[in-house]
Design a protein around this motif. Structure first.
Motif, PDB file in Angstrom:
ATOM      1  N   LYS A 264      57.373  39.894  31.714  1.00  0.00           N
ATOM      2  CA  LYS A 264      57.076  38.955  30.554  1.00  0.00           C
ATOM      3  C   LYS A 264      57.016  39.910  29.197  1.00  0.00           C
ATOM      4  N   LYS A 265      56.728  39.159  28.333  1.00  0.00           N
ATOM      5  CA  LYS A 265      56.510  39.726  26.841  1.00  0.00           C
ATOM      6  C   LYS A 265      55.791  41.094  26.923  1.00  0.00           C
ATOM      7  N   LYS A 266      54.448  40.800  27.415  1.00  0.00           N
ATOM      8  CA  LYS A 266      53.473  41.817  27.417  1.00  0.00           C
ATOM      9  C   LYS A 266      52.841  42.040  29.025  1.00  0.00           C
ATOM     10  N   ILE A 267      53.187  43.257  29.375  1.00  0.00           N
ATOM     11  CA  ILE A 267      52.701  43.909  30.784  1.00  0.00           C
ATOM     12  C   ILE A 267      51.278  44.141  30.822  1.00  0.00           C
ATOM     13  N   SER A 268      50.479  43.371  31.311  1.00  0.00           N
ATOM     14  CA  SER A 268      49.061  43.752  31.231  1.00  0.00           C
ATOM     15  C   SER A 268      48.815  45.033  32.016  1.00  0.00           C
ATOM     16  N   ASN A 269      47.685  45.774  31.376  1.00  0.00           N
ATOM     17  CA  ASN A 269      47.430  46.912  32.210  1.00  0.00           C
ATOM     18  C   ASN A 269      46.583  46.386  33.422  1.00  0.00           C
ATOM     19  N   ASN A 270      45.919  45.343  33.514  1.00  0.00           N
ATOM     20  CA  ASN A 270      45.159  44.897  34.450  1.00  0.00           C
ATOM     21  C   ASN A 270      46.111  44.760  35.829  1.00  0.00           C
ATOM     22  N   ALA A 271      47.199  44.141  35.347  1.00  0.00           N
ATOM     23  CA  ALA A 271      48.088  44.010  36.525  1.00  0.00           C
ATOM     24  C   ALA A 271      48.494  45.216  37.417  1.00  0.00           C
ATOM     25  N   LYS A 272      48.766  46.150  36.673  1.00  0.00           N
ATOM     26  CA  LYS A 272      48.952  47.720  37.093  1.00  0.00           C
ATOM     27  C   LYS A 272      47.717  48.164  38.104  1.00  0.00           C
ATOM     28  N   ILE A 273      46.661  47.753  37.512  1.00  0.00           N
ATOM     29  CA  ILE A 273      45.449  48.219  38.230  1.00  0.00           C
ATOM     30  C   ILE A 273      45.164  47.284  39.647  1.00  0.00           C
ATOM     31  N   LEU A 274      45.651  46.111  39.402  1.00  0.00           N
ATOM     32  CA  LEU A 274      45.608  45.186  40.778  1.00  0.00           C
ATOM     33  C   LEU A 274      46.691  45.799  41.814  1.00  0.00           C
ATOM     34  N   MET A 275      47.955  45.975  41.232  1.00  0.00           N
ATOM     35  CA  MET A 275      48.883  46.621  42.093  1.00  0.00           C
ATOM     36  C   MET A 275      48.656  47.975  42.699  1.00  0.00           C
ATOM     37  N   ASP A 276      48.093  48.849  42.301  1.00  0.00           N
ATOM     38  CA  ASP A 276      47.343  49.971  42.805  1.00  0.00           C
ATOM     39  C   ASP A 276      46.477  49.633  43.885  1.00  0.00           C
ATOM     40  N   PHE A 277      45.487  48.597  43.550  1.00  0.00           N
ATOM     41  CA  PHE A 277      44.535  48.388  44.560  1.00  0.00           C
ATOM     42  C   PHE A 277      44.956  47.666  45.689  1.00  0.00           C
ATOM     43  N   LEU A 278      46.106  46.735  45.459  1.00  0.00           N
ATOM     44  CA  LEU A 278      46.705  46.298  46.770  1.00  0.00           C
ATOM     45  C   LEU A 278      47.469  47.257  47.616  1.00  0.00           C
ATOM     46  N   LEU A 279      48.219  48.154  46.933  1.00  0.00           N
ATOM     47  CA  LEU A 279      48.785  49.130  47.793  1.00  0.00           C
ATOM     48  C   LEU A 279      47.869  50.290  48.198  1.00  0.00           C
ATOM     49  N   SER A 280      46.523  50.279  48.106  1.00  0.00           N
ATOM     50  CA  SER A 280      45.801  51.045  48.370  1.00  0.00           C
ATOM     51  C   SER A 280      45.461  51.155  49.965  1.00  0.00           C
ATOM     52  N   LYS A 281      44.991  52.297  50.457  1.00  0.00           N
ATOM     53  CA  LYS A 281      44.649  52.247  51.681  1.00  0.00           C
ATOM     54  C   LYS A 281      43.571  51.355  52.187  1.00  0.00           C
ATOM     55  N   GLN A 282      42.864  51.039  51.213  1.00  0.00           N
ATOM     56  CA  GLN A 282      41.466  50.487  51.409  1.00  0.00           C
ATOM     57  C   GLN A 282      41.908  48.871  51.616  1.00  0.00           C
ATOM     58  N   THR A 283      42.639  48.288  50.810  1.00  0.00           N
ATOM     59  CA  THR A 283      43.360  47.123  51.127  1.00  0.00           C
ATOM     60  C   THR A 283      44.067  47.152  52.524  1.00  0.00           C
ATOM     61  N   GLU A 284      44.937  47.746  52.805  1.00  0.00           N
ATOM     62  CA  GLU A 284      45.425  47.835  54.037  1.00  0.00           C
ATOM     63  C   GLU A 284      44.581  47.972  55.357  1.00  0.00           C
ATOM     64  N   SER A 285      43.351  48.495  55.181  1.00  0.00           N
ATOM     65  CA  SER A 285      42.620  48.626  56.170  1.00  0.00           C
ATOM     66  C   SER A 285      41.781  47.087  56.148  1.00  0.00           C
ATOM     67  N   GLU A 286      41.704  46.566  54.857  1.00  0.00           N
ATOM     68  CA  GLU A 286      41.005  45.265  55.218  1.00  0.00           C
ATOM     69  C   GLU A 286      41.924  44.159  56.031  1.00  0.00           C
ATOM     70  N   LEU A 287      42.901  44.270  55.518  1.00  0.00           N
ATOM     71  CA  LEU A 287      44.147  43.322  56.092  1.00  0.00           C
ATOM     72  C   LEU A 287      44.444  43.638  57.272  1.00  0.00           C
ATOM     73  N   SER A 288      44.022  44.687  58.044  1.00  0.00           N
ATOM     74  CA  SER A 288      44.165  45.018  59.341  1.00  0.00           C
ATOM     75  C   SER A 288      42.908  44.151  60.091  1.00  0.00           C
TER      76      SER A 288
END
Lengths: 339, 519
Positions: A264-288
């Protein structure tokens, strides 16, 4: 009297515009996330992100009734003016549709360093994490241990006639499973298998959840579904067993979640922070723990019942090529379902 | 004073707003399909198979419409024309299936049958769709036919009975007199049934709407889906137009009897049979699926019920607000359309409402997104405005229909006398029309309030990110949640609906007292 007659026309219009602009709020510290992952599993992860970062998440979830395609349809319809910042998909198939439409924006997340390249797009348009696998669930009361199918190709055996369920292959992960099968064994053998399956009176369920239900309720002996549905089935009914099919053959299809930024016109920095969070080991552990998904990172703490990816023989596929294959077999699958 | 530039400014404003906010998005979507450059190729793909499928779906919907209407005649007669015990309770309770999602009913029915039978041969078939759809639409038929039955002139029935027996009077007088209502019931049930996709999809039956859905959701072929939807829209409009032409000025589908007392048939001992038929119908249509939901909810204790309540709690405020605004908006639009159509013979708005009503939910949702998702309209798109527009598009027709038929029954002399006395139009509407059609206004409000409260088809496509709305929450939680949780959520919504009906009923009573009108 004159004022009254003016007011009688203006008031409804004012009310209407009041409604219209009720949507205009300050959104600087919020993020719009569309996800096809079941709300019972995705919402706690997003809530945790909110509490950790203070960034407000506005999520759109999908429904069983629309076979988890509502969100993708909405994204496609919004193509000219995207509202979504981050798309979290339960499988790579839908993400590839958006990739083909040129709707994704590249991002290399530092959290994804430990994730194998086979689960990432080569142009960094999406990254995979926490995976499910396609498995067979069976009703222990109906199948003796020696009768449990060990290969997907066993399902065409006479002894399972009318007693095997698969979800409608036009939707969801079943589509991807069949596309992967076509890629791995070739069109001819895959078509022969599907023909035999149909002749064996396979039950076509509406969704993987429906497959799960039919097995629990002993309507069928067994059915193909995803590991998250399989582990939910075990929670709901003690009579359910799971088999990773084709351990000595083509292997099991591994389906990672994917996350991507929407262009989109402006890529939010928050979106990148969320991506980092979802791709973290912590999230993977929670989803397991929450839905028995298998981490793609090494050394992630997982729930006891979650198998390690190292112990499963994965089906050797290219996710993008499989998504393309899918497009080529869709008409065949439609006819297969209808006839 | 010269001649006014615009004769009815209020009507014109509403008409223009309706055109811009509701009709234009749909036309825009159709236009985009026609002008996309591949239209001819798409038209060529609509072959024999599509036509056969359309015929098959039409046949299925026709069966459902006939069953629902026949049941509507029998049950409507028992409820409205016999002194059956608990008649008032039946009048309300038998309408409840109308407000439960067809998908939920389908799931409940299938689970219910599985409780008693190991194998359900034939449940994945047309039979299941006929059963569920009939269950949902019989209440609509009862409402339409019951209203017509109470409006039949007592004198006609009594004169006929003087020269012939009941049977002859019923088939030769009563049924012909309510023929317009029977036709409306057939047409409306047919349209509702042919446009509904969740039940056929759940039972794995290929019908025209599942085909449209497949094109949208599996092939992402919007253009073909849109073209197929257009075929459906054309059929629905043709049916509605023919129904409108046929019924001409026949009054029905109103709630009040304008002071006339309807003829009640006392069959002595046979009244018990009527009661039994009603109990059986209520059992099949509402009690059995409800019991299944209760069983699912409390099978493993009360924990899931509490969890379901906590999950739904944040949705109550938004859902009530949206349903209230939705019901008010549809009421205003419906009233304006009905009033100007009946009193001034201005049918433009009425016809547009009819056109939009025939558009399937998913098509409407996509059309609204494509039109409103623009920077200068983001206020509507990212707020609740778009949901309200969806409600107006889908349910305005019901309001217009209910109130139009109520307005038809007001003697034109009342308005004419007031006009001669120099009473202005606003006063005439406020002190003559509104009090006389108050029950229809109430019925329209409550029906649309409940439809808006439970709307899924369009709302799921357009709801603003992060918004907590009741039906959306249930259906998004439903995927992969234990059935005890989803059963509990549906049960809570059901109880919530009954509570709202009761509250609205009390409010209506107060309004009736305020207007000092005897109904």
């Amino acid at each position: 009297m004159k004022t009254m007659s003016i007011l009688k026309y203006i008031i409804p219009v004012l009310i209407f515009f009041l409604l219209i602009f009720s949507g205009c709020k300050d959104d600087s510290n919020s993020l719009v996330v569309y996800t096809t992952v079941d709300q019972v599993f995705s919402e706690p992860v997003l809530k945790k992100f909110e509490s950790l970062t203070g960034i407000k998440i506005k999520a759109v979830y999908d429904t069983e009734e629309t076979k988890s395609t509502g969100v993708l349809n909405r994204l496609l319809a919004e193509k000219s003016n995207p509202q979504c910042d981050v798309f979290w998909s339960g499988d790579p198939m839908r993400t590839v549709v958006l990739e083909n439409e040129g709707m994704l924006y590249p991002y290399i997340s530092r959290s994804a360093k430990g994730i194998n390249d086979e689960f990432k797009d080569k142009y960094h348009l999406w990254t995979g994490f926490s995976a499910r696998a396609r498995v067979l669930i069976y009703n222990k009361n109906l199948l003796k241990p020696e009768d449990i199918p060990q290969s997907i190709f066993d399902l065409v055996s006479e002894k399972y006639k009318g007693k095997v369920a698969i979800a409608n292959p036009l939707f969801g992960t079943t589509t991807y499973h069949l596309a992967a099968l076509f890629s791995v064994v070739g069109d001819e053998r895959a078509k022969e298998f599907l023909k035999d399956l149909k002749n064996n009176k396979v039950v076509i369920a509406t969704s993987n959840g429906d497959v799960k239900k039919r097995v629990i309720k002993a309507e069928v002996f067994c059915g193909l579904t995803d590991t998250d549905d399989a582990f939910e089935a075990i929670k709901e009914g003690e009579n359910i067993g799971i088999v990773f099919l084709d351990r000595k053959g083509i292997g099991s299809l591994i389906i990672p979640n994917t996350v991507s930024l929407i262009k989109k016109k402006k890529i939010s920095n928050n979106a990148k922070i969320l991506m980092d969070f979802l791709l973290s080991k912590q999230t993977e552990s929670e989803l397991s723990y929450s839905c028995a998904q298998m981490p793609l990172h090494k050394g992630v703490k997982t729930a006891k019942n979650v198998p390690s990816l190292d112990k499963i023989k994965p089906m050797k596929i290219d996710y993008i090529a499989t998504a393309k294959k899918l497009k080529g077999i869709q008409n065949y699958l439609k006819k297969w379902v209808e006839n | 004073m010269g001649r006014k530039l615009i004769k009815h400014p209020g009507y014109t404003i509403i008409l223009v707003l309706y055109l811009f906010f509701v009709v234009f998005p749909v036309l825009n979507s159709i236009w985009l399909t026609v002008t996309n450059g591949h239209f001819i190729e798409i038209v060529k793909t609509v072959g024999q198979d599509t036509i056969l499928l359309l015929l098959k779906s039409s046949g299925l919907s026709a069966i459902i419409a006939i069953i629902s209407t026949l049941a509507g005649i029998v049950l409507g007669f028992i409820i409205y024309k016999t002194p059956v015990r608990f008649g008032k309770i039946f009048k309300i309770t038998i309408l409840l299936p109308l407000f439960i999602s067809p998908y939920i009913l389908a799931v409940a029915w299938k689970d219910l049958l599985l409780l008693f039978f190991d194998k359900i041969y034939g449940i994945n078939s047309f039979f299941a769709i006929v059963l569920i759809h009939s269950t949902i639409y019989i209440p609509l038929s009862i409402l339409i036919i019951g209203s017509a039955l109470v409006n039949v002139s007592r004198e006609s029935e009594e004169s006929a009975l003087m020269i012939a027996g009941f049977k002859k009077m019923f088939f030769r007088i009563l049924l012909p007199l309510i023929k317009p209502a029977i036709l409306t019931s057939l047409v409306l049930v047919f349209i509702f049934s042919i446009s509904e996709f969740s039940v056929p999809a759940y039972f794995g039956v290929r019908v025209f709407t599942t085909e449209i859905f497949t094109q949208f959701s599996a092939f992402y072929n919007y253009n073909l889906a849109m073209l197929q939807s257009t075929l459906l829209i054309i059929i629905c409009i043709l049916l509605l137009l023919s129904e409108r032409k046929y019924i001409a000025d026949s009054p029905f589908l109103s709630i009040s009897t304008r002071g006339k007392s309807t003829k009640i048939y006392d069959f002595k001992n046979l009244n018990r049979l009527g009661l039994l038929i009603l109990i059986f119908s209520l059992l099949v249509m509402i009690i059995l699926p409800l019991l299944e939901l209760i069983y699912q909810s409390f099978e493993k204790g009360t924990g899931q019920f509490t969890k379901a309540f906590n999950l739904l709690l944040p949705t109550f405020e938004n859902s009530l607000f949206l349903a209230f605004i939705g019901a008010i908006s549809t009421l205003i639009i419906g009233f304006v359309a009905a009033y100007f159509s009946e009193v001034y013979r201005k049918k433009n708005l009425d016809s547009l409402i009819l056109f939009v009503f025939a558009v399937p939910s998913i098509v409407l949702g996509i059309a609204l997104i494509k039109f409103y998702n623009r920077p200068f309209l983001s206020g509507i798109y990212s707020g609740f405005g778009i949901i309200i527009i969806g409600y107006i598009a889908k349910y305005g027709f019901i309001s217009a229909k209910l109130m139009g038929n109520a307005i038809k029954q007001i003697p034109s002399s009342l308005n004419e006398v007031a006009k001669i006395q120099g009473i202005g139009s606003i006063k005439r509407i406020s002190f003559i029309t509104i009090p006389l059609i108050l029950p229809a206004i109430f019925a329209s409000f409550i029906i649309n309030f409940l439809f808006c409260l439970g709307d899924l088809g369009t709302t799921i496509i357009v709801y603003p990110p992060g918004a907590e709305i009741m039906p959306i929450k249930i259906f998004t939680i439903m995927a992969n949640a234990p059935e005890s949780l989803t059963g509990s959520m549906v049960l809570i919504v059901f109880l919530f609906t009954i509570l709202i009906i009761l509250i609205l009923f009390i409010i209506f009573k107060k309004i009736v007292v305020f207007y000092n009108v005897d109904y």
